[in-house]
Design an enzyme around this catalytic site. Structure first.
Site, mmCIF file in Angstrom:
data_model
loop_
_atom_site.group_PDB
_atom_site.id
_atom_site.type_symbol
_atom_site.label_atom_id
_atom_site.label_comp_id
_atom_site.label_asym_id
_atom_site.label_seq_id
_atom_site.Cartn_x
_atom_site.Cartn_y
_atom_site.Cartn_z
ATOM 1 N N SER A 1 -34.543 9.254 -3.434
ATOM 2 C CA SER A 1 -34.232 10.227 -2.398
ATOM 3 C C SER A 1 -34.735 9.727 -1.043
ATOM 4 O O SER A 1 -34.266 8.717 -0.534
ATOM 5 C CB SER A 1 -34.838 11.585 -2.770
ATOM 6 O OG SER A 1 -34.411 12.599 -1.904
ATOM 7 N N HIS B 1 -30.346 17.850 -1.501
ATOM 8 C CA HIS B 1 -29.193 17.339 -2.247
ATOM 9 C C HIS B 1 -28.312 18.486 -2.760
ATOM 10 O O HIS B 1 -27.851 18.476 -3.893
ATOM 11 C CB HIS B 1 -29.656 16.455 -3.416
ATOM 12 C CG HIS B 1 -30.596 15.369 -2.986
ATOM 13 N ND1 HIS B 1 -30.202 14.291 -2.238
ATOM 14 C CD2 HIS B 1 -31.928 15.227 -3.184
ATOM 15 C CE1 HIS B 1 -31.252 13.524 -1.990
ATOM 16 N NE2 HIS B 1 -32.303 14.064 -2.541
#
Length: 414
Positions: free
Chosen positions: A145, A278
């Site tokens: 991430s 996300h």
């Protein structure tokens, strides 16, 4: 550099502290000759070293004081970096990292650049204090991430100052998206039996109307809901763990469906995040990234913000494969804000197809190392490979020693 003193000195062996008392210019060579194999030998181009990946952590690993030991042990390298970070961001981030309070450091707009900055500090200490040159010792880079930005810096695709600016602006927009939700949002990890994961993912997609991770089919009911009510699988972290992101009420409805109608009873753990990363709610952050990545570098006049090619392949969170071009990188890095992080797929790809034997985790915390070890089945080091986490100065000595021993093991097998 002066002799190592203070709290950090207790972490290191006497020979190691003697090496640290030497000028930085001499330290790598003296350290190398103190080992069974020196760096010059292990990086001999005629000798094939085990394929090695370096990886970086995402949000959630931050802690107050995470740069303090590094600053005390390596002030010549770390102090200028901390000063430059503050100057680049026009924020006294180094003080927030060192002193907190925790609530301030945990705020997304501070946590994300703080984690990335700390990861790069550790990386530069290895390079500048010990001669561990990334371009010579590492074959592939990746990050979880947020960690993808540190990976792009390490891989030679992003300049450090540009990456900091991108991460800070991205984080500010993400924080604003969460505040504008007007309902409870966040992330919940689901843990199940390994052989049940795929069927559970399929049940989730069926309920949400998604046809694959990170995408939506036109026929799904979830597709027509406002972003705050759209749930996405934010991460596939391992063979038995995924993370859901979105409105908590909607996620709880999904959990009820899984347990009552789909035959699944995963353990649900609420993550310490008040942002649904996300997920469709982060679309403004994706739009910002697309815009910023289309512009020239803020720090290198008339040059593209993305340098291409890099020093080594870098794995995309979205595709679980290396970036293929400059534009491909820009597209996927922007999409990463709203699409699933395919971490498990990335590790499987590197382990099974690229035959990576050594995994070096750089940055705060041990989450990444644990996930990699879980997927690859590698614990510690041996047989020319290993998984390491370098998050504090106390771990440098054993990492470098064991890393070089895997070179020796590999050479003995040739």
């Amino acid at each position: 550099m002066a002799h190592l003193t203070g709290p950090t000195s207790k972490f290191l062996s006497a020979p190691f502290k003697s090496i640290l008392s030497l000028p930085a210019s001499l330290r790598p060579a003296v350290y190398a000759t103190s080992q069974s194999r020196c760096l010059a030998t292990s990086t001999d181009p005629s000798r094939k070293q085990p394929k090695t990946a370096i990886f970086f952590p995402g949000q959630g690993v931050q802690r107050v004081g995470m740069t303090t030991d590094w600053l005390e042990a390596f002030p010549k390298t770390v102090k200028p970096m901390l000063d430059q970070i503050d100057e680049t961001l026009k924020v006294n981030l180094s003080k927030i990292i060192a002193e907190g309070p925790n609530s301030k450091l945990t705020a997304t707009e501070n946590a994300q650049p703080a984690i990335m900055a700390t990861s790069i500090i550790i990386l530069r200490v290895l390079e500048e204090e010990f001669g561990f040159k990334i371009k010579d010792r590492i074959d592939i880079t990746l990050g979880h991430s947020l960690g993808e930005f540190a990976a792009l810096v390490a891989g030679g695709y992003l300049r450090e100052a540009d990456a900091l600016k991108l991460v800070r602006r991205r984080a500010e927009v993400m924080a604003r998206c969460s505040k504008d939700a007007n309902e409870e949002v966040g992330m919940i990890a689901l843990v199940c039996e390994a052989d049940h994961l795929q069927s559970m993912i399929e049940a989730i997609h069926s309920f949400l109307g998604h046809n694959s991770e990170g995408t939506k089919s036109d026929s799904g009911s979830d597709h027509d809901l406002p972003p705050v009510q759209q749930v996405l699988i934010a991460n596939i972290n391992s063979k038995n763990q995924i993370v859901l992101s979105g409105g908590i009420k909607r996620i709880n409805e999904l959990l009820t469906h899984l347990r009552q109608f789909a035959g699944h009873g995963p353990r649900a753990v609420r993550l310490k995040s008040d942002s649904p990363f996300h997920s469709p709610m982060m679309q403004p952050a994706a739009d910002l990234m697309k815009k910023m990545l289309s512009q020239s570098s803020p720090t290198a006049k008339n040059e593209d913000i993305i340098m291409w090619p890099g020093l080594m392949p870098c794995i995309s969170n979205v595709s679980a494969r290396p970036f293929q071009s400059q534009q491909h990188l820009k597209d996927l890095l922007a999409r990463q804000c709203v699409e699933t992080v395919l971490w498990h797929d990335s590790i499987v790809y590197l382990h099974e197809e690229e035959k990576v034997k050594r995994w070096v985790g750089i940055g705060p915390g041990k989450v990444g190392r644990n996930l990699v070890g879980k997927t690859t089945g590698v614990r510690g080091f041996g047989k020319g490979g290993g998984v390491w986490a370098v998050s504090g100065p106390n771990e440098v000595e054993s990492f470098l020693r064991e890393f070089e021993q895997t070179d020796a093991m590999n050479a003995a097998e040739e």
